[in-house]
Design a protein around this motif. Structure first.
Motif, PDB file in Angstrom:
ATOM      1  N   UNK A  65     -96.429  18.564  23.918  1.00  0.00           N
ATOM      2  CA  UNK A  65     -97.574  17.674  23.683  1.00  0.00           C
ATOM      3  C   UNK A  65     -98.521  17.644  24.870  1.00  0.00           C
ATOM      4  N   UNK A  66     -99.795  17.842  24.595  1.00  0.00           N
ATOM      5  CA  UNK A  66    -100.802  17.790  25.631  1.00  0.00           C
ATOM      6  C   UNK A  66    -100.880  18.999  26.519  1.00  0.00           C
ATOM      7  N   UNK A  67    -100.096  20.019  26.195  1.00  0.00           N
ATOM      8  CA  UNK A  67    -100.099  21.236  27.023  1.00  0.00           C
ATOM      9  C   UNK A  67    -100.508  22.438  26.204  1.00  0.00           C
ATOM     10  N   UNK A  68    -100.865  23.494  26.913  1.00  0.00           N
ATOM     11  CA  UNK A  68    -101.235  24.731  26.246  1.00  0.00           C
ATOM     12  C   UNK A  68     -99.992  25.477  25.772  1.00  0.00           C
ATOM     13  N   UNK A  69    -100.187  26.307  24.775  1.00  0.00           N
ATOM     14  CA  UNK A  69     -99.091  27.154  24.310  1.00  0.00           C
ATOM     15  C   UNK A  69     -98.773  28.175  25.395  1.00  0.00           C
ATOM     16  N   UNK A  70     -97.497  28.330  25.697  1.00  0.00           N
ATOM     17  CA  UNK A  70     -97.089  29.229  26.759  1.00  0.00           C
ATOM     18  C   UNK A  70     -96.007  30.186  26.281  1.00  0.00           C
ATOM     19  N   UNK A  71     -96.019  31.362  26.900  1.00  0.00           N
ATOM     20  CA  UNK A  71     -95.009  32.369  26.574  1.00  0.00           C
ATOM     21  C   UNK A  71     -93.646  31.922  27.086  1.00  0.00           C
TER      22      UNK A  71
END
Length: 125
Positions: free
Chosen positions: A40-46
């Motif tokens: 939540x509230x963060x970018x999608x990350x690998x």
């Protein structure tokens, strides 16, 4: 290409979960399959990705705890997650990239044209 992810759930810190992602459709075009996550509230990350030949790449935050694997006969990719931490809580998405995608693109969501629906992993402290 259709991707169907499963295996998320609620687990205590230190526990384990295994995610699965089954691919169907025009799978002959797929080289790399990966897992991303978005808190939540963060970018999608690998989180990790794996090529058809078995080469893998992991985010530093999961190295030594998570293992990505692939069963080409079943067109399925797995993510074994051990020693889970509360900060691993996120929606996990599987993704697939085509042959010919340049390596530098594979660490960004834009490098993957195909996405599964996401599965929620919640790690309680």
């Amino acid at each position: 290409v259709q991707l169907q992810a499963s295996g998320g759930g609620l687990v205590q810190a230190g526990g384990s979960l295994r995610l699965s992602c089954a691919a169907s459709g025009s799978i002959f075009s797929i080289n790399v399959m990966g897992w991303y996550r978005q808190a939540p509230g963060k970018e999608r990350e690998l989180v990790a990705h794996i090529t058809s030949g078995g080469s893998t790449n992991y985010a530093d935050s999961v190295k030594g705890r998570f293992t990505i694997s692939r069963d080409n006969a079943k067109n399925t990719v797995y993510l074994q997650m051990n020693s889970l931490k509360p900060e691993d809580t996120a929606v996990y998405y599987c993704a697939a990239a085509k042959y010919g995608t340049i390596s530098s693109s594979l660490v960004r969501p834009s490098g993957y044209p195909h996405w599964g629906q996401g599965t929620l992993v919640t790690v309680s402290s």
